[in-house]
Design an enzyme around this catalytic site. Structure first.
Site, PDB file in Angstrom:
ATOM      1  CB  SER A  21      -0.891  -0.008   1.238  1.00 59.54           C
ATOM      2  OG  SER A  21      -1.714   1.133   1.240  1.00 59.54           O
ATOM      3  N   GLY A  72       1.471  11.413   5.362  1.00 62.85           N
ATOM      4  CA  GLY A  72       0.243  11.891   6.024  1.00 62.85           C
ATOM      5  C   GLY A  72      -1.017  11.351   5.370  1.00 62.85           C
ATOM      6  CB  CYS A 128      -0.310   5.074   9.385  1.00 66.15           C
ATOM      7  SG  CYS A 128       0.651   6.407   8.656  1.00 66.15           S
ATOM      8  N   GLY A 242      11.361  -4.250   3.257  1.00 62.24           N
ATOM      9  CA  GLY A 242      12.720  -4.381   2.724  1.00 62.24           C
ATOM     10  C   GLY A 242      12.922  -5.445   1.678  1.00 62.24           C
TER      11      GLY A 242
HETATM   12  C1  LIG Z   1       5.919   6.509   0.391  1.00 59.95           C
HETATM   13  C2  LIG Z   1       5.239   5.428   1.175  1.00 59.95           C
HETATM   14  C3  LIG Z   1       3.867   5.513   1.407  1.00 59.95           C
HETATM   15  C4  LIG Z   1       3.220   4.508   2.132  1.00 59.95           C
HETATM   16  N1  LIG Z   1       1.863   4.586   2.329  1.00 59.95           N
HETATM   17  C5  LIG Z   1       1.221   3.561   2.968  1.00 59.95           C
HETATM   18  C6  LIG Z   1      -0.202   3.570   3.095  1.00 59.95           C
HETATM   19  O1  LIG Z   1      -0.911   4.454   2.608  1.00 59.95           O
HETATM   20  N2  LIG Z   1      -0.777   2.540   3.766  1.00 59.95           N
HETATM   21  C7  LIG Z   1      -0.059   1.499   4.313  1.00 59.95           C
HETATM   22  O2  LIG Z   1      -0.646   0.573   4.887  1.00 59.95           O
HETATM   23  N3  LIG Z   1       1.295   1.460   4.178  1.00 59.95           N
HETATM   24  C8  LIG Z   1       1.941   2.462   3.530  1.00 59.95           C
HETATM   25  N4  LIG Z   1       3.307   2.400   3.374  1.00 59.95           N
HETATM   26  C9  LIG Z   1       4.052   1.253   3.944  1.00 59.95           C
HETATM   27  C10 LIG Z   1       4.315   0.164   2.888  1.00 59.95           C
HETATM   28  O3  LIG Z   1       3.106  -0.358   2.383  1.00 59.95           O
HETATM   29  C11 LIG Z   1       5.165  -0.982   3.471  1.00 59.95           C
HETATM   30  O4  LIG Z   1       4.460  -1.609   4.519  1.00 59.95           O
HETATM   31  C12 LIG Z   1       6.502  -0.500   4.002  1.00 59.95           C
HETATM   32  O5  LIG Z   1       7.042   0.496   3.164  1.00 59.95           O
HETATM   33  C13 LIG Z   1       7.522  -1.641   4.139  1.00 59.95           C
HETATM   34  O6  LIG Z   1       7.762  -2.267   2.907  1.00 59.95           O
HETATM   35  P1  LIG Z   1       8.999  -1.870   1.934  1.00 59.95           P
HETATM   36  O7  LIG Z   1      10.236  -1.870   2.768  1.00 59.95           O
HETATM   37  O8  LIG Z   1       8.955  -2.913   0.853  1.00 59.95           O
HETATM   38  O9  LIG Z   1       8.692  -0.493   1.399  1.00 59.95           O
HETATM   39  C14 LIG Z   1       3.970   3.411   2.655  1.00 59.95           C
HETATM   40  C15 LIG Z   1       5.355   3.337   2.412  1.00 59.95           C
HETATM   41  C16 LIG Z   1       5.992   4.317   1.677  1.00 59.95           C
HETATM   42  C17 LIG Z   1       7.472   4.189   1.436  1.00 59.95           C
END
Ligand SMILES: Cc1cc2nc3c(=O)[nH]c(=O)nc-3n(C[C@H](O)[C@H](O)[C@H](O)COP(=O)(O)O)c2cc1C
Length: 302
Positions: A21, A72, A128, A242
């Site tokens: 997400s 946000g 969040c 990650g």
């Molecule tokens: C720019 C950005 C926006 C995100 N927005 C959301 C969101 O709206 N809802 C949510 O559940 N997680 C949000 N996340 C978290 C990601 O879905 C994910 O759980 C987190 O980044 C860890 O995974 P990754 O290391 O592969 O990015 C966001 C992450 C990033 C980097």
């Protein structure tokens, strides 16, 4: 034979890589691109009752070992979001609608609308790290979380996933509360609370000061969380945090995940990261003489 096919309840994913997400899941154009790029499933941006503009800039900064953001929760609101979902190309790729709210009524309202927009599952964002009232206030209180999960489960007919934060004392306790509430799967993890200070200006870089850290640096935290959750719950776990290459997926699967979500790696390895990671997984399985990925779920537990 498709070595990577994955099932969560009745939902079938052609491969275990699901778009996380908040990364390109806000409008139909980018979601269609992600579907075409080979993702096994996609999670939408988290959507609330009313439109939100999010925080002022800077909201995003690249650090040495990961990404720090405090967006946000900017989103168009649930009513406007129906237009985006209507424009999605017809596809077998499961679409998971992510929602956030402040109480059971809001979550029920959002979940029922998402279901009427024909998503395949709901993901409750209760994790969040920087949205006041909407994030960790819900996801760090097991009683409230069980109540909200149960309320949503009773009000829709599609699977309900609950996405958890690592910023709690015992993620296994929180996961267990979600399971008791009737969750169909746990998603772990959301970002890790973090901050960066500009030492020349002597001020935090993000406008919101504190944000959520993602990318490679948080993988060991995500793997630990999935491992701990797998020791406590019977429902499937979707790992996140990650994941950047095929070996990261194998590690999460061995910790107990059935599928994974990929966010920051879209930034690091581009939109075709899903295909790349799937090819890396297939190569690894072939080299290690493993017939299908599902054989490895939880094997790191003794
Ligand atoms: C720019 C950005 C926006 C995100 N927005 C959301 C969101 O709206 N809802 C949510 O559940 N997680 C949000 N996340 C978290 C990601 O879905 C994910 O759980 C987190 O980044 C860890 O995974 P990754 O290391 O592969 O990015 C966001 C992450 C990033 C980097």
């Amino acid at each position: 034979m498709n070595k990577l096919i994955t099932k969560i309840g009745n939902l079938q994913f052609e491969n275990p890589t699901i778009l996380a997400s908040g990364i390109m899941g806000e409008d139909a154009g980018s979601m269609n691109r992600i579907i075409a790029s080979g993702a096994g499933g996609i999670v939408t941006k988290s959507i609330g009752i009313i439109p939100r503009t999010g925080y002022p800039n800077p909201t995003f900064v690249e650090l040495e070992h990961g990404l720090l953001n405090a967006m946000g929760l900017p989103n168009p609101g649930i009513d406007a979001f129906s237009e985006e979902l209507q424009q999605l190309t017809k596809t077998k790729t499961p679409i998971i609608g992510s929602i956030y709210g402040a109480n059971s009524e809001e979550f029920i309202n959002l979940a029922q609308k998402m279901e009427s927009y024909k998503v395949d599952a709901i993901e409750l964002n209760v994790s969040c790290p920087h949205a006041k009232r909407f994030g960790l206030e819900v996801g760090s209180d097991p009683v409230l979380l069980q109540e909200i999960t149960n309320a949503v489960k009773q009000s829709v007919h599609i699977p309900v996933f609950v996405k958890l934060s690592p910023n709690v004392t015992s993620i296994a306790d929180i996961a267990s509360a979600a399971e008791k509430g009737g969750a169909d799967a746990i998603v772990a993890i959301n970002t890790v609370k973090a901050m960066k200070i500009n030492i020349e200006l002597q001020r935090p870089i993000l406008a919101n000061k504190i944000g959520g850290y993602s990318g490679k640096a948080i993988k060991p935290i995500g793997v630990r969380c999935v491992y701990e959750i797998a020791e406590r719950v019977q429902i499937p776990i979707i790992g996140a945090g990650g994941i950047t290459d095929g070996k990261d997926v194998i590690e999460y699967i061995m910790a107990g995940a059935t599928a994974v979500q990929i966010g920051s790696a879209v930034y690091y390895r581009d939109i075709d990261v899903f295909k790349k990671i799937c090819n890396e997984c297939t190569t690894w399985l072939h080299e290690h003489n493993v017939k299908k990925l599902s054989e490895l779920v939880g094997v790191a537990h003794t």
